[in-house]
Design an enzyme around this catalytic site. Sequence first.
Site, mmCIF file in Angstrom:
data_model
loop_
_atom_site.group_PDB
_atom_site.id
_atom_site.type_symbol
_atom_site.label_atom_id
_atom_site.label_comp_id
_atom_site.label_asym_id
_atom_site.label_seq_id
_atom_site.Cartn_x
_atom_site.Cartn_y
_atom_site.Cartn_z
ATOM 1 C CD GLU A 19 -5.668 2.372 3.039
ATOM 2 O OE1 GLU A 19 -5.697 2.729 1.857
ATOM 3 O OE2 GLU A 19 -5.302 3.128 3.958
ATOM 4 C CG ASP A 62 -2.121 0.901 1.105
ATOM 5 O OD1 ASP A 62 -2.244 1.598 0.084
ATOM 6 O OD2 ASP A 62 -2.956 0.899 2.028
ATOM 7 N N GLY A 63 0.270 2.367 -0.318
ATOM 8 C CA GLY A 63 0.948 3.659 -0.265
ATOM 9 C C GLY A 63 0.799 4.290 1.106
#
Length: 220
Positions: A102, A80-81
Amino acid sequence: MTQDELKQAVARAAIDYVPQGIIGVGTGSTANFFIDELAKVKGRFDGAVASSEATAQRLKSHGIAVYELNNVGELEIYVDGADEITKHLHMVKGGGGALTREKIVAACAKKFICLADASKLVDVMGKFPLPVEVIPMARSYVARELVKLGGQPRLREGFTTDNGNVILDVLGLTIMNPVELETKLNQIVGVVTNGLFALRPADVLLLGTADGVKTMKAGD
Ligand code: 5RP
């Protein structure tokens, strides 16, 4: 290099970490570049668990199988960012509003690989407003509690999370102790999740710089 080119470079580098089996996939423009790279190596893994409806749709549009988290065991990796990240690999996330899912998918993964362009690496987090997902009826109460902690909460107008909640973006925090603040925010009744990822930081950061992709690990 543009910011998008840096994001694309880290997305490409992350493919080296993709194991067989099912992987966790994050949300946002950097995660989207990663999904597009995954589409090129579809035969190498079995499918993905998505951290948002948007990510699930993009994965499916590439013909990548999407699994429910409850139907799979521990994931080898989550990719993920981030909106901000420190050298300790603590992060602020949730700019795209997917912070809760997330955090859940990340919790199920053995290794969290964060993809970021160089602009995201900071000494102290807090310049990017900290997203806090809140049960709608608790919005005003939580906002008052956030003010007591020194923040300036702003409702993200016209936005509802995949879980049917609202987001308060908190300005004005200088986050000197991310673990402590993450824990404290979680104690406020009505808060579903906050965008600090410090109790479970990333394990690897692939940082896109003008000199190429740098790999950083917690403790480096
Ligand atoms: C979404 C997120 C994203 O990872 C974060 O906002 C970074 O986004 P981008 O890759 O578009 O810069 O936490 O909820």
